[in-house]
Design an enzyme around this catalytic site. Structure first.
Site, PDB file in Angstrom:
ATOM      1  N   LYS A 152      -4.106   7.592 -13.490  1.00  0.00           N
ATOM      2  CA  LYS A 152      -2.663   7.489 -13.277  1.00  0.00           C
ATOM      3  C   LYS A 152      -2.309   6.643 -12.054  1.00  0.00           C
ATOM      4  O   LYS A 152      -1.210   6.110 -11.970  1.00  0.00           O
ATOM      5  CB  LYS A 152      -2.051   8.875 -13.139  1.00  0.00           C
ATOM      6  CG  LYS A 152      -1.631   9.493 -14.458  1.00  0.00           C
ATOM      7  CD  LYS A 152      -2.513  10.561 -14.915  1.00  0.00           C
ATOM      8  CE  LYS A 152      -2.020  11.168 -16.216  1.00  0.00           C
ATOM      9  NZ  LYS A 152      -3.033  12.045 -16.791  1.00  0.00           N
TER      10      LYS A 152
HETATM   11  C1  LIG Z   1      -3.489  12.220 -17.950  1.00  0.00           C
HETATM   12  C2  LIG Z   1      -4.935  12.244 -18.232  1.00  0.00           C
HETATM   13  C3  LIG Z   1      -5.431  12.079 -19.544  1.00  0.00           C
HETATM   14  C4  LIG Z   1      -4.507  11.922 -20.737  1.00  0.00           C
HETATM   15  O1  LIG Z   1      -3.801  10.717 -20.734  1.00  0.00           O
HETATM   16  P1  LIG Z   1      -2.482  10.552 -21.629  1.00  0.00           P
HETATM   17  O2  LIG Z   1      -1.907   9.263 -21.235  1.00  0.00           O
HETATM   18  O3  LIG Z   1      -1.615  11.716 -21.271  1.00  0.00           O
HETATM   19  O4  LIG Z   1      -2.916  10.629 -23.044  1.00  0.00           O
HETATM   20  C5  LIG Z   1      -6.799  12.027 -19.719  1.00  0.00           C
HETATM   21  N1  LIG Z   1      -7.637  12.185 -18.674  1.00  0.00           N
HETATM   22  C6  LIG Z   1      -7.210  12.371 -17.410  1.00  0.00           C
HETATM   23  C7  LIG Z   1      -8.195  12.549 -16.324  1.00  0.00           C
HETATM   24  C8  LIG Z   1      -5.843  12.395 -17.146  1.00  0.00           C
HETATM   25  O5  LIG Z   1      -5.425  12.577 -15.887  1.00  0.00           O
END
Ligand SMILES: *Cc1c(COP(=O)(O)O)cnc(C)c1O
Length: 497
Positions: free
Chosen positions: A110
């Protein structure tokens, strides 16, 4: 380029407005009216910055080249990311390549979007002449919260409130958020699961009376979840960068096909991969990997999306999600922008917790998406086996994707697979350690040290010293109290300014 609502219930808006609004106030998500073509010329040798500049310029058409350049340099530099390329490729075996997206300040993918988004938001405000105070409301399954807090803390004219499920995130995730400093931040644990938090936040957005009260104080809501286009757009960049990285390293000829395999929760990261494909990147298929909460696997197999099922807490908490918001954007694309059908489905979801798509839509999706899921024992086995075979440590989310790619037989048919590695293993140390050694240390911080010693890997800076940091946020509320909390926090914004 204009952005339109998936439910045809709002006027078309500019990219800057789409970012500032976050989502369509009446429900629905903003999508680009058309998808720009990728000009691959010269991308083979391009830096991350250069690829980002090109991709962002094609979607954010009201930002000038100078503005984008400045945002990109502020977001991606030696202080924010610990690898010069921002993301990194690691070949697991000849056919599978991990795309490490966790080199940013909070050790989850993110960061790639959320280090950039505050800068985009600030420019968008200046551009639209928006003089209001922006209040970012976030629901998090663990990782978005901290990444958003790090991105937005101490940014003038912006405040941020994060809601996370009480007891529903890992110890490290909780402490990362609760120890956040910054004058403009608040972190709140809500008694419910992630879906309750996300639905609660969407309800706040859609509450005209609340919006009116806020407007009276010069405050406008926005979102840092992947419902915001400003989150999604920066994620398209790294799939393109990874593709050309593989070409550069000789794993792929320019123009050859790849598969993308993405551990999925809210369907944001995989949707960014779809946008890269729609722009013209030679992606054959998208492997949608789920954990035990396999609602998406069932959906892509049957066409029925049904949330009336048990919710499981797993070792991959950021994927413990039953309402995958970005599916709405995908369905809008799969139906050639049929807002009537999409609205019908999502009204149904709100009413009865389920909807079913028609056979034609299911067929269109099946040509693109290969779904699969992995339960806990399988995930732990993937972590253990990968470590023993290669010395590489997978986090629990990435391990879901690695397991699914193996079980689907995606390996060995000649098409390289790019697997999104979404978090550093150190963020989920006790589970990773248990998977490798067969023994669990319940103290998360001792697990971190032990994992570092055992593997010889440097501990990710995001979790170093976390135990000693003072907890600054310890508020726990009921889901029904979210509105009140936002009002209270908003009152303090006024005092602060
Ligand atoms: C948010 C997240 C996901 C999922 O991603 P999406 O975009 O919500 O499908 C997978 N792995 C980790 C470590 C995350 O932080």
């Amino acid at each position: 380029m204009r952005y339109i609502s998936t439910r045809d219930n709002f006027r078309p808006v500019s990219p800057a407005e789409a970012i500032l609004l976050g989502m369509v106030p009446e429900g629905g998500l903003f999508v680009p009216e058309s998808i720009p073509r990728l000009d691959g010329a010269g991308l083979g040798g391009a830096s991350y910055h250069e690829t980002a500049r090109r991709v962002l310029a094609s979607f954010l058409t009201d930002f000038t080249a100078v503005e984008l350049e400045a945002c990109i340099h502020r977001a991606y530099n030696a202080e924010t990311f610990d690898t010069p390329g921002v993301v990194a490729l690691h070949s697991l075996d000849g056919g599978r390549h991990l795309l490490e997206l966790w080199h940013g300040p909070t050790a989850a993918f993110k960061d790639v979007a959320l280090q950039l988004m505050p800068h985009l938001t600030a420019v968008a405000k200046a551009k639209t002449g928006d003089r209001s105070h922006t209040l970012i409301l976030v629901a998090t399954s663990g990782d978005t919260g901290k990444a958003a807090l790090e991105g937005f803390k101490n940014v003038p004219g912006i405040s941020i409130v994060v809601f996370y499920p009480h007891g529903g995130v890992s110890e490290v995730q909780m402490r990362q958020m609760a120890t956040t400093d910054g004058e403009n931040t608040q972190v709140i644990a809500a008694r419910g699961n992630f879906d309750d938090c996300q639905t609660g936040v969407k309800a706040l957005f859609g509450d005209p009376e609340l919006r009116g009260l806020m407007a009276g104080r010069g405050i406008v809501f926005s979102s840092a979840n992947s419902i915001n286009w400003g989150r999604l757009c920066p994620q398209v960049v790294y799939y393109i960068q990874a593709y050309y990285g593989l070409v550069r390293e000789g794993f792929l000829r320019d123009g050859g096909e790849v598969d993308l395999c993405v551990p999925t929760g809210n369907f944001g990261n995989i949707l960014a991969g779809w946008y890269a494909k729609a722009m013209g990147l030679p992606v054959r298929r998208l492997i949608c990997a789920s954990n035990r909460n396999k609602i998406l696997t069932d959906f892509f197999q049957t066409g029925v999306y049904d949330t009336n099922r048990e919710f499981h807490k797993t070792s991959s908490p950021s994927m413990d999600i039953l309402i995958s918001s970005n599916l709405e954007r995908f369905l809008f694309e799969m139906t050639s922008h049929d807002a009537v059908r999409v609205s019908g489905w999502f009204d149904g979801l709100k009413r009865s917790g389920r909807f079913e798509v028609d056979a034609g839509t299911l067929r269109t999706m099946s040509a693109l998406i290969v779904p699969g899921w992995a339960g806990e024992p399988r995930v732990f086995r993937a972590i253990g086996e990968t470590f023993r075979r290669t010395g590489y440590i997978l986090d629990t989310h990435t391990a879901v994707a690695v397991a699914v790619s193996e079980d689907l037989g995606a390996v060995g048919d000649g098409v390289p697979v790019i697997i999104a590695s979404t978090a550093s293993a150190f963020k989920f140390s006790s589970d990773v350690l248990a998977a490798i050694t067969g023994q669990r240390i319940d103290d998360e911080f001792r697990s971190i040290e032990r994992l570092g010693r055992l593997t010889g890997w440097p501990v990710h800076r995001a979790v170093l010293g976390l135990r000693e940091k003072p907890v600054r946020h310890d508020k726990v509320i009921d889901i029904s109290g979210m509105r009140e909390s936002v009002l209270e926090f908003a009152a303090k914004i006024k005092d602060r300014e």
